[in-house]
Design an enzyme around this catalytic site. Structure first.
Site, PDB file in Angstrom:
ATOM      1  CE  LYS A 159      -4.019  -0.661   4.755  1.00 14.02           C
ATOM      2  NZ  LYS A 159      -5.342  -0.118   5.128  1.00 14.02           N
ATOM      3  CG  HIS A 204      -2.103  -0.879   1.113  1.00 15.03           C
ATOM      4  ND1 HIS A 204      -2.026  -2.244   1.328  1.00 15.03           N
ATOM      5  CD2 HIS A 204      -3.398  -0.630   0.778  1.00 15.03           C
ATOM      6  CE1 HIS A 204      -3.221  -2.788   1.141  1.00 15.03           C
ATOM      7  NE2 HIS A 204      -4.064  -1.835   0.802  1.00 15.03           N
TER       8      HIS A 204
HETATM    9  P1  NAD Z   1      -7.945   9.921   5.114  1.00 21.49           P
HETATM   10  O1  NAD Z   1      -6.916  10.143   6.173  1.00 21.49           O
HETATM   11  O2  NAD Z   1      -7.767  10.575   3.786  1.00 21.49           O
HETATM   12  O3  NAD Z   1      -9.394  10.358   5.660  1.00 21.49           O
HETATM   13  C1  NAD Z   1      -9.853  10.099   6.954  1.00 21.49           C
HETATM   14  C2  NAD Z   1     -10.792  11.240   7.327  1.00 21.49           C
HETATM   15  O4  NAD Z   1     -11.422  10.923   8.565  1.00 21.49           O
HETATM   16  C3  NAD Z   1     -10.076  12.600   7.518  1.00 21.49           C
HETATM   17  O5  NAD Z   1     -10.744  13.611   6.784  1.00 21.49           O
HETATM   18  C4  NAD Z   1     -10.173  12.826   9.027  1.00 21.49           C
HETATM   19  O6  NAD Z   1     -10.225  14.212   9.372  1.00 21.49           O
HETATM   20  C5  NAD Z   1     -11.489  12.129   9.314  1.00 21.49           C
HETATM   21  N1  NAD Z   1     -11.706  11.819  10.736  1.00 21.49           N
HETATM   22  C6  NAD Z   1     -10.786  11.513  11.694  1.00 21.49           C
HETATM   23  N2  NAD Z   1     -11.390  11.291  12.877  1.00 21.49           N
HETATM   24  C7  NAD Z   1     -12.718  11.467  12.667  1.00 21.49           C
HETATM   25  C8  NAD Z   1     -13.872  11.378  13.492  1.00 21.49           C
HETATM   26  N3  NAD Z   1     -13.776  11.050  14.801  1.00 21.49           N
HETATM   27  N4  NAD Z   1     -15.075  11.619  12.941  1.00 21.49           N
HETATM   28  C9  NAD Z   1     -15.204  11.934  11.629  1.00 21.49           C
HETATM   29  N5  NAD Z   1     -14.148  12.047  10.780  1.00 21.49           N
HETATM   30  C10 NAD Z   1     -12.930  11.814  11.305  1.00 21.49           C
HETATM   31  O7  NAD Z   1      -8.057   8.332   4.941  1.00 21.49           O
HETATM   32  P2  NAD Z   1      -8.651   7.504   3.690  1.00 21.49           P
HETATM   33  O8  NAD Z   1      -7.559   7.212   2.727  1.00 21.49           O
HETATM   34  O9  NAD Z   1      -9.888   8.177   3.214  1.00 21.49           O
HETATM   35  O10 NAD Z   1      -9.000   6.122   4.413  1.00 21.49           O
HETATM   36  C11 NAD Z   1      -9.935   6.057   5.470  1.00 21.49           C
HETATM   37  C12 NAD Z   1     -10.059   4.617   5.954  1.00 21.49           C
HETATM   38  O11 NAD Z   1     -10.606   3.817   4.893  1.00 21.49           O
HETATM   39  C13 NAD Z   1      -8.749   3.933   6.338  1.00 21.49           C
HETATM   40  O12 NAD Z   1      -8.983   3.061   7.443  1.00 21.49           O
HETATM   41  C14 NAD Z   1      -8.395   3.113   5.107  1.00 21.49           C
HETATM   42  O13 NAD Z   1      -7.589   1.984   5.409  1.00 21.49           O
HETATM   43  C15 NAD Z   1      -9.764   2.676   4.670  1.00 21.49           C
HETATM   44  N6  NAD Z   1      -9.919   2.305   3.264  1.00 21.49           N
HETATM   45  C16 NAD Z   1     -10.845   1.335   3.012  1.00 21.49           C
HETATM   46  C17 NAD Z   1     -11.132   0.974   1.708  1.00 21.49           C
HETATM   47  C18 NAD Z   1     -12.207  -0.056   1.444  1.00 21.49           C
HETATM   48  O14 NAD Z   1     -12.395  -0.463   0.284  1.00 21.49           O
HETATM   49  N7  NAD Z   1     -12.910  -0.507   2.473  1.00 21.49           N
HETATM   50  C19 NAD Z   1     -10.460   1.597   0.645  1.00 21.49           C
HETATM   51  C20 NAD Z   1      -9.512   2.575   0.936  1.00 21.49           C
HETATM   52  C21 NAD Z   1      -9.274   2.942   2.253  1.00 21.49           C
END
Ligand code: NAD
Length: 241
Positions: A140, A136
């Site tokens: 991550k 990744h």
């Molecule tokens: P990112 O860091 O870009 O976004 C996370 C967001 O959550 C940020 O805007 C942050 O401010 C916000 N946040 C933090 N604490 C919070 C709270 N208490 N309440 C509301 N918002 C809050 O991360 P990302 O790349 O968007 O990934 C997010 C998650 O999704 C990670 O765990 C990643 O591993 C996962 N992910 C899953 C998939 C899937 O297919 N399921 C795909 C990609 C990423």
């Protein structure tokens, strides 16, 4: 339920949240009920918007509390955030069933990644040995990926036994064991989300590889999960396709 599904997006300012908002806006059967991020009051937004479903793409450290808030507010969670433990999932399932609600936790919404897990399940009974390499981008925060953990669990369940981890080596060089399967995590700039499941047998190997090349690959699975969650009770782990 009539009219478009009303979907709240929690973590809307993040990378996956932004893609999810755009995907829902482009879907004819769904609309964005609210967007929240770390500074917002999730419970208040759910109550005032009357959202049918809330999708969470936040951080492993906060996702469990977010999901409990969503359920307490009487709404269905679709969770893309990784990092929930087996105990968390049991608690979430019990909370959903208490309120006769459905929820989905899917560590990977990409249809290709879900299919690669199904293919690995097919191969599992036929090969005694298996290892997983997941790669990744460097931002991550969790390792190994939720997808790798779920893939290992499914391989072990489909094999009906713990696959062996042959060979020896220095501390850490053989990966970490999940469901008895060595999982190796690589974090590098330039990568997105990639996984190889490598099976070894007598005189042959089988490699099942998936590459997510852009975050748009998650969109069809996200929209599918949002549609599906209204028709189930209790927690579904992994995207059912
Ligand atoms: P990112 O860091 O870009 O976004 C996370 C967001 O959550 C940020 O805007 C942050 O401010 C916000 N946040 C933090 N604490 C919070 C709270 N208490 N309440 C509301 N918002 C809050 O991360 P990302 O790349 O968007 O990934 C997010 C998650 O999704 C990670 O765990 C990643 O591993 C996962 N992910 C899953 C998939 C899937 O297919 N399921 C795909 C990609 C990423």
């Amino acid at each position: 339920m009539s009219g478009p599904l009303r979907v709240g997006v929690n973590g809307a300012a993040g990378r996956m949240g932004a893609i999810t908002v755009a995907a829902i806006e482009a879907a004819s059967d769904q609309e964005v009920a609210f967007r929240t991020d770390s500074e917002d009051n999730l419970a208040a937004e759910i109550s005032s918007s009357g959202a049918d479903v809330v999708i969470d793409f936040t951080l492993p450290a906060v996702v469990f509390e977010n999901v409990q808030t969503i359920i307490r507010c009487g709404t269905r969670p679709v969770v893309g955030t990784t990092g929930l433990t087996a105990t968390d999932l049991e608690t979430i399932d019990a909370s959903l069933r208490e309120r006769n609600l459905g929820g989905i936790v899917a560590p990977n919404f990409s249809l290709g990644a879900v299919l690669s897990m199904k293919l690995a399940e097919l191969a599992a009974p036929l090969f005694a040995d298996c290892e997983i390499i997941e790669m990744h981008h460097e931002k991550k925060v969790d390792a190994p990926s939720g997808t790798a953990i779920l893939t290992a669990e499914r391989i072990a369940a489909a094999a009906g036994k713990t696959p062996s981890a042959s060979g020896g080596g220095g501390e850490g060089s053989r990966g970490a064991l999940f469901s008895g399967i060595p999982v190796h995590s690589i974090r590098l700039p330039g990568k997105m989300a990639h996984q190889e499941v490598i099976f070894g047998g007598m005189g042959e190997t089988l490699t099942i590889r998936h590459d997510a090349l852009s975050r748009e690959c998650f969109v069809p699975g996200i929209l599918h999960a949002i549609r599906r969650v209204s028709g189930i009770t209790g927690l579904e782990v992994g995207l059912q396709i």
